[in-house]
Design a protein around this motif. Structure first.
Motif, short mmCIF file in Angstrom:
data_model
loop_
_atom_site.label_atom_id
_atom_site.label_comp_id
_atom_site.label_asym_id
_atom_site.label_seq_id
_atom_site.Cartn_x
_atom_site.Cartn_y
_atom_site.Cartn_z
N ILE A 103 5.81 4.88 -10.61
CA ILE A 103 5.66 5.45 -9.27
C ILE A 103 5.19 6.90 -9.37
O ILE A 103 4.29 7.33 -8.63
CB ILE A 103 6.99 5.35 -8.49
CG1 ILE A 103 7.29 3.87 -8.16
CG2 ILE A 103 6.94 6.19 -7.22
CD1 ILE A 103 8.66 3.66 -7.55
N GLU A 104 5.80 7.64 -10.29
CA GLU A 104 5.36 9.02 -10.48
C GLU A 104 3.94 9.07 -11.03
O GLU A 104 3.14 9.94 -10.65
CB GLU A 104 6.32 9.74 -11.44
CG GLU A 104 7.72 9.95 -10.88
CD GLU A 104 7.69 10.71 -9.57
OE1 GLU A 104 7.03 11.77 -9.52
OE2 GLU A 104 8.32 10.26 -8.59
N ALA A 105 3.61 8.11 -11.94
CA ALA A 105 2.25 8.06 -12.49
C ALA A 105 1.24 7.78 -11.39
O ALA A 105 0.13 8.33 -11.39
CB ALA A 105 2.17 6.99 -13.58
N ARG A 106 1.61 6.92 -10.44
CA ARG A 106 0.70 6.64 -9.33
C ARG A 106 0.45 7.90 -8.50
O ARG A 106 -0.68 8.17 -8.08
CB ARG A 106 1.27 5.53 -8.45
CG ARG A 106 0.38 5.22 -7.25
CD ARG A 106 0.78 3.95 -6.56
NE ARG A 106 -0.17 3.61 -5.51
CZ ARG A 106 -0.34 2.41 -5.03
NH1 ARG A 106 0.37 1.41 -5.52
NH2 ARG A 106 -1.22 2.17 -4.08
N VAL A 151 -0.51 1.73 -10.98
CA VAL A 151 -1.64 2.56 -11.39
C VAL A 151 -2.83 1.66 -11.66
O VAL A 151 -2.67 0.47 -11.91
CB VAL A 151 -1.30 3.39 -12.65
CG1 VAL A 151 -0.27 4.46 -12.33
CG2 VAL A 151 -0.79 2.50 -13.78
N GLY A 152 -4.03 2.25 -11.62
CA GLY A 152 -5.22 1.42 -11.78
C GLY A 152 -6.25 2.06 -12.68
O GLY A 152 -6.06 3.16 -13.20
N GLY A 153 -7.37 1.36 -12.83
CA GLY A 153 -8.43 1.81 -13.71
C GLY A 153 -9.70 2.20 -12.99
O GLY A 153 -10.74 2.37 -13.63
N ALA A 160 -18.82 6.51 -9.59
CA ALA A 160 -17.76 5.51 -9.49
C ALA A 160 -17.56 4.90 -10.87
O ALA A 160 -18.53 4.58 -11.56
CB ALA A 160 -18.11 4.44 -8.47
N VAL A 161 -16.31 4.75 -11.27
CA VAL A 161 -15.95 4.25 -12.60
C VAL A 161 -14.96 3.11 -12.45
O VAL A 161 -14.07 3.15 -11.57
CB VAL A 161 -15.32 5.37 -13.46
CG1 VAL A 161 -14.73 4.81 -14.74
CG2 VAL A 161 -16.36 6.45 -13.78
N ASP A 162 -15.08 2.09 -13.29
CA ASP A 162 -14.11 1.00 -13.33
C ASP A 162 -13.80 0.70 -14.80
O ASP A 162 -14.63 0.13 -15.52
CB ASP A 162 -14.68 -0.24 -12.64
CG ASP A 162 -13.67 -1.39 -12.58
OD1 ASP A 162 -12.54 -1.23 -13.09
OD2 ASP A 162 -14.02 -2.45 -12.03
N VAL A 163 -12.60 1.10 -15.24
CA VAL A 163 -12.19 0.88 -16.63
C VAL A 163 -11.68 -0.55 -16.79
O VAL A 163 -10.99 -1.07 -15.91
CB VAL A 163 -11.11 1.89 -17.04
CG1 VAL A 163 -10.65 1.64 -18.48
CG2 VAL A 163 -11.63 3.31 -16.90
N SER A 164 -12.01 -1.18 -17.91
CA SER A 164 -11.57 -2.56 -18.16
C SER A 164 -10.05 -2.62 -18.23
O SER A 164 -9.37 -1.69 -18.67
CB SER A 164 -12.16 -3.07 -19.48
OG SER A 164 -11.72 -2.29 -20.57
N GLY A 165 -9.51 -3.76 -17.81
CA GLY A 165 -8.06 -3.97 -17.86
C GLY A 165 -7.35 -3.35 -16.67
O GLY A 165 -7.98 -2.87 -15.71
N ALA A 216 -5.25 3.47 -16.68
CA ALA A 216 -5.00 4.68 -15.90
C ALA A 216 -5.18 5.93 -16.77
O ALA A 216 -5.70 6.96 -16.31
CB ALA A 216 -3.61 4.64 -15.30
N MET A 217 -4.73 5.85 -18.03
CA MET A 217 -4.90 7.00 -18.92
C MET A 217 -6.37 7.27 -19.20
O MET A 217 -6.80 8.43 -19.29
CB MET A 217 -4.14 6.74 -20.22
CG MET A 217 -2.62 6.73 -20.06
SD MET A 217 -1.74 6.41 -21.59
CE MET A 217 -2.11 7.92 -22.50
N MET A 218 -7.16 6.20 -19.32
CA MET A 218 -8.59 6.39 -19.54
C MET A 218 -9.25 7.02 -18.31
O MET A 218 -10.11 7.90 -18.43
CB MET A 218 -9.25 5.05 -19.88
CG MET A 218 -10.75 5.15 -20.12
SD MET A 218 -11.19 6.26 -21.48
CE MET A 218 -10.62 5.26 -22.86
N THR A 219 -8.88 6.56 -17.11
CA THR A 219 -9.46 7.16 -15.90
C THR A 219 -9.09 8.63 -15.80
O THR A 219 -9.89 9.45 -15.34
CB THR A 219 -9.00 6.42 -14.62
OG1 THR A 219 -7.58 6.50 -14.50
CG2 THR A 219 -9.43 4.97 -14.65
N ALA A 220 -7.87 8.99 -16.23
CA ALA A 220 -7.46 10.39 -16.19
C ALA A 220 -8.34 11.23 -17.11
O ALA A 220 -8.74 12.35 -16.76
CB ALA A 220 -5.99 10.52 -16.58
#
Length: 422
Positions: free
Chosen positions: A171-174, A203-205, A222-227, A233-237
Motif C-alpha cells: 500500500i505504501e509502495a503504491r 503496484v504496476g509496471g 508511455a512505458v509498459d514493463v513486462s510482468g 514497479a521497481m523498473m518503472t521507478a
C-alpha cells in the motif's frame, strides 16, 4: 514353578501419561474386575456406578476411552452415550458399550447414538484388549491430526502476519509509485498533457510522463514493463528517474549540444540507449515497451518512436482517427536493435494519444479482447470531451466492457493536446 504374569499392553506415546479411561457399571464387582485389567494394561482408570455419575465426571474431566455397560439402573449406557456425545469436547472420546445384546437392530441403534464399538458380556480379556488397542490406534491418529492442524493453524497465522505486513508495504509502495505521476495535467503553453495511470494490483509496471527539453520542445512517453508486481514497479521507478525532467543530468534522453545548450537525443537514439542499458548494465529478465514522442511546440513537428507499444493514436481536429508508428521491437530483448522513427506534424486542435496494451487487451466476461478497433470506437464516441474527461470516460467504458471486473493488466494513457504557437 511360578506362572508368569499375563502379557500387558501399554500406550507408550513418547513419554505421555497413560490414557484416561472411565469404566461405567452399576455392578461394583464388574467395575473392579475391569479396573484391575485396565490398570495392568497401563491405563489410568476412573470408575462410575451410574450413567448420571459418569456424565457428571465427563463434564469436569477428560477421558479418552469410555467403557460403559448398556443395561444400568436409571440412565442406560445408550442414553449416557448420547448425552456424552452432546458434551462440548476438544478431543474425541472412544466409546465402547458392554452388552449381552447381539441383535443387529440393537447394535445399529447403539452406533446411531454414537458408540464406536461393542464388547459382549461376559467380557473376554483378550477381546477387550484387542478392542482397546483398536481404539487407541484411532485416538493416536486423531492426536496426530490435531497436532498437524495446530501446526497448520500456527503456520497460517505466521503467513497471515507476513501477508498483512507485505500488504501494508505494498500500500505504501503504491502511494510512492503514484508520486511518479504527480502531475496528472501539465500545461506547456502551446500544448497540454493529460495522464491516466491505473495499476491492476497494489503496484504496476506502467508509466506515463513528460518532460521539457527547452522552450520549444517537450517529450511525452508511455512505458509498459513486462510482468506485474514489485519487480515491474521497481523498473518503472528507475525508468521514471531516467526520463525525469526534474533531474536533467540523470535524464538518458538529454545531452549538451555543441553550443553548450541543453539538447536531446532523437527518439530512435533514446530507444537504442535504453536498449543498451537494459542488456549491458541492468541485465535482468525484464523488458518493456515504449512509445516516445518529441513535439516542437512552435511548429507542431513531431518525431515518434514505437518500440513494441500499442500504436499511438492521432485524433485529428476534424474527427478523423489515425494509427501511427511502425511497431518495432520491445526494449531489452535484442542486442544492437535499431528503431525506426515516424515524423508528422500536429495541427492546432489535434491530439496525440499514447496508450498501454492494458486497454487494447482488456477482456470481456466472455474472454474477447477489446482490441485496437474497439478502443477507437470508444474514443470516437467520447471525442467531444476534453482530454482529462476523455481519459476518465475511457476508464468507465473499459470497466463496463470488462463486466465490472478488476482489470487483469495495468491501464495507462496520455493525451497531448496541441494548441499551436500562441
Amino acid at each position: 514353578m511360578s506362572t508368569p504374569p499375563p502379557a500387558t499392553f501399554k500406550d507408550t506415546r513418547s513419554g505421555l501419561p497413560p490414557r484416561p479411561v472411565l469404566v461405567v457399571d452399576d455392578s461394583k464387582a464388574q467395575r473392579r474386575i475391569l479396573q484391575m485389567q485396565l490398570t495392568r494394561w497401563g491405563y489410568d482408570v476412573t470408575e462410575a456406578g451410574s450413567g448420571e455419575e459418569a456424565l457428571a465426571l465427563c463434564q469436569t474431566k477428560h477421558f479418552d476411552i469410555i467403557l460403559s455397560d448398556w443395561m444400568m439402573t436409571g440412565m442406560s449406557g445408550l442414553e449416557f452415550c448420547k448425552a456424552f456425545r452432546a458434551l462440548p469436547r476438544e478431543a474425541y472420546g472412544y466409546f465402547v458399550l458392554l452388552t449381552s445384546k447381539s441383535e443387529k437392530a440393537e447394535i445399529a441403534d447403539g452406533l446411531e447414538h454414537g458408540a464406536d464399538d461393542f464388547v459382549s458380556k461376559p467380557v473376554n480379556a483378550d477381546e477387550l484388549r484387542a478392542r482397546l488397542r483398536s481404539g487407541t490406534r484411532i485416538l493416536g491418529m486423531q492426536d496426530e491430526l490435531v497436532e498437524k492442524n495446530r501446526l497448520i493453524s500456527s503456520t497460517l497465522g505466521k503467513l497471515q502476519a507476513m501477508y498483512d505486513s507485505l500488504d501494508r508495504d505494498l500500500i505504501e509502495a503504491r502511494k510512492l509509485q503514484q508520486t511518479l505521476v504527480r502531475e496528472r495535467f501539465r500545461d506547456f503553453g502551446a500544448g497540454t498533457a493529460a495522464l491516466m495511470l491505473r495499476p491492476s494490483g497494489h503496484v504496476g509496471g506502467d508509466l506515463v510522463g513528460s518532460f521539457v527539453i527547452d522552450d520549444d520542445r517537450v517529450v511525452i512517453y508511455a512505458v509498459d514493463v513486462s510482468g506485474h508486481g514489485v519487480a515491474s514497479a521497481m523498473m518503472t521507478a528507475r525508468l521514471a528517474g531516467l526520463l525525469s525532467g526534474g533531474s536533467a543530468d540523470q535524464n538518458i534522453a538529454l545531452r549538451t549540444g555543441p553550443d553548450g545548450r541543453k539538447d536531446a537525443w532523437r527518439p530512435a537514439e533514446v530507444a537504442e540507449r535504453l536498449n543498451r542499458m537494459m542488456l549491458e548494465d541492468i541485465q535482468v529478465d525484464q523488458y518493456f515497451t515504449l512509445a516516445y514522442a518529441e513535439v516542437n511546440l512552435r511548429t507542431g513537428a513531431t518525431c515518434l518512436v514505437q518500440a513494441g507499444h500499442p500504436h499511438p493514436i492521432l485524433l485529428h481536429k476534424n474527427g478523423r482517427i489515425e494509427e501511427l508508428g511502425n511497431g518495432g521491437m520491445p526494449i531489452g530483448l535484442i542486442t544492437d536493435a535499431t528503431f525506426q522513427q515516424t515524423e508528422f506534424t500536429l495541427r492546432p486542435g489535434d491530439r496525440l494519444f499514447l496508450v498501454s496494451d492494458g486497454v487494447t487487451e482488456c477482456p470481456s466476461p466472455a474472454g474477447d479482447e477489446l482490441g485496437a478497433q474497439g478502443m477507437i470506437s470508444l474514443l470516437r464516441q467520447n471525442l467531444p470531451l476534453n482530454s482529462p474527461q476523455l481519459l476518465e470516460a475511457l476508464l468507465w467504458d473499459l470497466n463496463s466492457f470488462a463486466g465490472g471486473q478488476d482489470f487483469p493488466d495495468d491501464v495507462s494513457g496520455l493525451i497531448f493536446d496541441y494548441r499551436g504557437d500562441p
